[in-house]
Design an enzyme around this catalytic site. Sequence first.
Site, short mmCIF file in Angstrom:
data_model
loop_
_atom_site.label_atom_id
_atom_site.label_comp_id
_atom_site.label_asym_id
_atom_site.label_seq_id
_atom_site.Cartn_x
_atom_site.Cartn_y
_atom_site.Cartn_z
N THR A 1 0.84 -1.20 0.00
CA THR A 1 0.00 0.00 0.00
C THR A 1 0.87 1.25 0.00
O THR A 1 0.63 2.19 -0.77
CB THR A 1 -0.93 -0.01 1.24
OG1 THR A 1 -1.76 -1.17 1.14
CG2 THR A 1 -1.79 1.23 1.30
N CYS B 1 -15.93 -4.60 -1.62
CA CYS B 1 -15.38 -3.25 -1.77
C CYS B 1 -15.55 -2.62 -3.14
O CYS B 1 -15.30 -3.22 -4.16
CB CYS B 1 -13.92 -3.21 -1.30
SG CYS B 1 -12.79 -4.07 -2.35
C1 LIG Z 1 -2.02 -6.57 -5.76
C2 LIG Z 1 -1.84 -5.98 -4.40
N1 LIG Z 1 -1.34 -4.75 -4.28
C3 LIG Z 1 -1.15 -4.17 -3.07
C4 LIG Z 1 -1.49 -4.81 -1.92
C5 LIG Z 1 -1.27 -4.14 -0.59
O1 LIG Z 1 -0.15 -4.69 0.05
P1 LIG Z 1 0.08 -4.49 1.63
O2 LIG Z 1 -0.92 -5.37 2.32
O3 LIG Z 1 1.49 -4.93 1.85
O4 LIG Z 1 -0.12 -3.04 1.92
C6 LIG Z 1 -2.04 -6.09 -1.99
C7 LIG Z 1 -2.46 -6.81 -0.76
O5 LIG Z 1 -3.40 -7.56 -0.76
C8 LIG Z 1 -2.21 -6.70 -3.26
O6 LIG Z 1 -2.72 -7.93 -3.38
#
Ligand SMILES: Cc1ncc(COP(=O)(O)O)c(C=O)c1O
Length: 379
Positions: free
Chosen positions: A70, A322
């Site tokens: 994220t 979502c």
């Molecule tokens: C494709 C993708 N991008 C970003 C994220 C976010 O990652 P994080 O949980 O390390 O913030 C996720 C988590 O599920 C994801 O699957």
Amino acid sequence: MIYLDNSATTKPDPSVLKSFDQVSSNFFANPSSIHQFGGETEQLLVRTRKQVAEILKVDKDEVVFTSGGTEGNNTAIKGIALEHQNRGKHIITSEIEHPSVLEACHGLEMLGFNITYLPVNQDGIISLQDLEHAIREDTILISIMHVNNEIGSIQPIKEVGNIAKQHPKLFLHVDDVQGLGKVPLTLRDSGIDLCSFSGHKINGLKGTGILYVNKHTKLFPLLHGGGQEQSLRSGTENIAGAVAMARALRLMKEREVQGIKKLYDLQKNLRNALLKITGVKMNTPETAAPHIVNFSMPGVKPEVIIHMLGEREIFISTKSACSSKQKDESMVLAACGFNGKRSASGFRVSMSYDTTAEEISHFIEALKKAIQQFKEVME
Ligand SMILES: Cc1ncc(COP(=O)(O)O)c(C=O)c1O
């Protein structure tokens, strides 16, 4: 317990936990402190960054330790937008990105940026022609995920990179959170300027991650302060987290070739077994990443089945709710063109290198029983 929700998160490897523990206990000094202890800690961080750079085949200055996917996605997207807005305010992404990309883009729309959301076909893949047509004079960024987190579809990143190379003024960001360790990706000379990774999806720890930032790419930092992490992410470094991330990455690399092969075998068996169950619709395309199988059972409530499986200590997930038109519809399945009933009854099984054939057959048997039970209650 049969844990088949590895796309949500994975179990930390014991050696990753051990590294975190040891570094937290023994290297707790602030690397910015000028005393010897601070210097030792700083050296550990330098070595760790070098190890990661070697594994990813990039320069050490191109590795930014983050708190996860994220943060990487937000830093890349908002960082490019804010730094390069004088050149243009147009960004291209896809309809099936993770919320950390989509919501970052929605946030930028509120600041006056213009976003193109590319549609996907039934296999969850964008069209390169659509991408080329969407590029404008004022486009500053393309942000496309490598592997989709719900259905496992793989975007043609190599080709996207080649298109981006023809437009040297725009930047390319890739969210590789789900692709890491499952679908190899080359960063060097690929046209990719930024790439996000997350530790907890590869048997690492939550709160750890990496953002690759090509050395020609300038970002406006989200966090200002002491100038840590090449001034892209100020704040006292989480060295134990960085070491844990490097350890998880190394373990993943050691197991990758065998692991991917095993996952493809498991995925094939799982798909075949699911397709034998009446009413099952396969949502994951045949060309998908090896660790995800998404299927629907229109008319069956996923939450009920997941609860029944959970009572037998079998954990899978549903991706729904979502940001979809219908509250219980999966936005990704709807974007693939599936009807409301199918999009609202999606199940996701996601595997790790440690998943076994026995676990998959136990899951299939338990699923069949749960469906039977569901039908009896509904009659
Ligand atoms: C494709 C993708 N991008 C970003 C994220 C976010 O990652 P994080 O949980 O390390 O913030 C996720 C988590 O599920 C994801 O699957």
